[in-house]
Design an enzyme around this catalytic site. Structure first.
Site, PDB file in Angstrom:
ATOM      1  N   ASP A 159      43.348  64.170  18.784  1.00 17.63           N
ATOM      2  CA  ASP A 159      42.010  63.927  18.218  1.00 17.63           C
ATOM      3  C   ASP A 159      40.963  63.613  19.282  1.00 17.63           C
ATOM      4  OD1 ASP A 159      43.202  61.458  18.693  1.00 17.63           O
ATOM      5  OD2 ASP A 159      42.739  60.601  16.736  1.00 17.63           O
TER       6      ASP A 159
ATOM      7  N   ARG B 167      56.653  59.872  21.008  1.00 16.39           N
ATOM      8  CA  ARG B 167      56.940  58.722  20.140  1.00 16.39           C
ATOM      9  C   ARG B 167      55.851  58.642  19.086  1.00 16.39           C
ATOM     10  NH1 ARG B 167      55.209  56.666  24.979  1.00 16.39           N
ATOM     11  NH2 ARG B 167      53.066  55.954  24.891  1.00 16.39           N
TER      12      ARG B 167
ATOM     13  N   SER C 125      47.617  63.452  16.246  1.00 17.52           N
ATOM     14  CA  SER C 125      47.127  62.372  17.104  1.00 17.52           C
ATOM     15  C   SER C 125      48.186  61.331  17.418  1.00 17.52           C
ATOM     16  CB  SER C 125      45.898  61.751  16.466  1.00 17.52           C
ATOM     17  OG  SER C 125      44.978  62.794  16.243  1.00 17.52           O
TER      18      SER C 125
END
Ligand code: BGC
Length: 462
Positions: free
Chosen positions: A202, A164, A149
């Site tokens: 997620d 990132r 996630s």
């Protein structure tokens, strides 16, 4: 300290967290503009990531899968059996991710994850494992859905490079690498019979799982996480995803794709988002200042820290907590759950707030102090919910969801949504500002354990 100066100050602070109706509409408009830009090109902060998931389940899916979930403070390993009737059986273990691994090397983090999968298989699937022990490790017996996630540049259902980190993770050498490969390599080193079949955000998992568990009803169009972080994924028409090469074989004959918006980075330029001096200070304390500006005003990881900074400032001004030492000076020391627990206390004397502050902070309080804390908590919590409602409204406008559906279903998971009293009602206030009476068509349901089940569903279609 005078009673009135503390309460006046608390009211003034709380007011700084107000979001006007006009602001909510401006937020939703800006969201639609940035979403549109993100569907066209890759170099937008709100990345609008194609998930390569080209349909949502209908509840009839069957099978047993492994799933792992990396996305917050815990790492979960589960095996999921989809029964094919909208229900499932789930067995899971949870481990806290050691803080040093959140900022260490990719090798350390991913080998820790593989070890946890190893332990899970040996403890919970031993019988099956032994039965299958005759197979060579390369046969990759278990299909695994990897819920990861963080923003990744997804290139296929089972590969994607990390763009990132967010939520306090900062494993520098993993950026730019394929996270499925990082995990598969470590699983292979342990000779585990596992194939990483799907990479799933997620929010995508939440959308899939909600759709699986509400078969026969109106389709779920949006999956939302309001927990440690925040994000949303929705069903978009494939034709609208300009930046995607639609000639690839896996997209032949497909008409929709689930898009992971990465709305945590909505409005990093701060054109429309509200801000306060405490928000700015919290941003500077994170490893990614200037990024995830929406998330830093909405999600659990940050709400407790905003509150801590305000309480510390009032204490330093001599307005709050007369005790000379408070634990408030340590950054990130205030658990976000404190907000939900304070908000839940509606007794005239705020007795629960008294015991929360006594237990969590070791501080005695006067009633006025407790009233001040509650006012500030309400301001922070309400702003979070209104902002969440405004971007949800933005997505629904973007896909004209209410125009073509009598009921629009949304699956949500995460502790902020689940435990903050009145969060949904506040979100709905913002939704009403953005989509008007159509707000009544919106059905919002919890998709508990959504990411595990969703990852299994993605592993199935992969
Ligand atoms: C990440 C998203 C994730 C969200 C909720 C954000 O920080 O960038 O990928 O979906 O947290 O976990």
């Amino acid at each position: 300290m005078t009673t009135s100066s503390l309460l006046e100050e608390a009211i003034a602070i709380s007011k700084q967290f107000d979001v006007s109706k006009d602001q909510l509409v401006a937020i939703s408009d800006e969201f639609i503009r940035l979403a549109d830009g993100g569907l066209k090109t890759d170099d937008m902060p709100m990345t609008m990531i194609p998930s390569y998931v080209t349909g949502v389940p209908n509840g009839t899916e069957k099978g047993t899968f492994l799933a792992v979930d990396l996305g917050g403070t815990n790492f979960r390993v589960c095996s999921i059996h989809l029964n094919g009737d909208g229900t499932f059986d789930l067995l899971q273990t949870k481990s806290v991710i050691p803080k040093n691994l959140m900022v260490g090397t990719a090798k350390e983090l991913f080998s820790f994850l593989a070890q946890k999968v190893d332990e899970f298989i040996k403890t919970h699937l031993e019988e099956k494992f032994n039965e299958e022990a005759g197979h060579s490790a390369n046969e990759h017996i278990y299909k695994l859905g990897f819920t990861f996630s963080f923003p990744v540049n997804q290139t296929a259902i089972n590969s994607g490079t990390l763009i990132r980190w967010t939520k306090g993770f900062d494993v520098v050498d993993a950026v730019g690498k394929d996270v499925c490969k990082l995990l598969q390599d470590e699983l292979d080193l342990l000779k585990l019979p596992v194939h990483v079949a799907a990479l799933v955000n997620d929010t995508v998992g939440t959308l899939m799982s909600r759709s699986y568990s509400t078969p026969g009803e109106s389709a779920t169009l949006l999956g939302v996480i309001l927990g440690t972080g925040t994000n949303g994924a929705y069903v978009e028409s494939l034709a609208a995803v300009d930046k995607l090469d639609k000639s690839i074989a896996s997209l032949a004959g497909k008409s929709v794709m689930v898009i992971n918006t990465e709305w945590g980075s909505f409005d990093n330029d701060m054109k429309v988002l509200p801000t306060t001096s405490w928000d700015n200070a919290v941003d500077l304390e994170t490893p990614n200042p200037g990024f995830q500006m929406f998330e830093k005003r909405v999600s659990g990881m940050f709400l407790g820290e905003i509150l801590r900074r305000i309480l510390l400032e009032l204490h330093e001004k001599g307005l709050l907590f007369s005790s000379s030492s408070t634990p408030l000076s340590t950054a990130w020391s205030l658990d976000t759950s404190i907000l939900s627990r304070v908000e839940a206390d509606s007794t005239p004397d705020l007795v629960a707030v008294k015991s929360i502050i006594e237990t969590d902070l070791g501080l005695p309080t006067t009633l006025v102090e407790r009233q001040a804390v509650k006012l500030i908590v309400e301001g922070i919590g309400k702003r979070s919910a209104l902002l969440a409602g405004a971007v949800i409204g933005g997505v629904l406008v973007q896909i004209k969801a209410c125009e073509s559906n009598p009921v629009v279903d949304i699956g949500v998971d995460g502790s902020v949504f689940e435990f903050y009293p009145g969060y949904e009602e506040l979100m709905r206030l913002a939704l009403k500002e953005v989509i008007g009476e159509n707000e009544k068509k919106i059905r919002i349901g919890i998709a508990k354990d959504g990411s595990g089940v969703g990852a299994a569903l993605c592993a199935l279609v992969a």
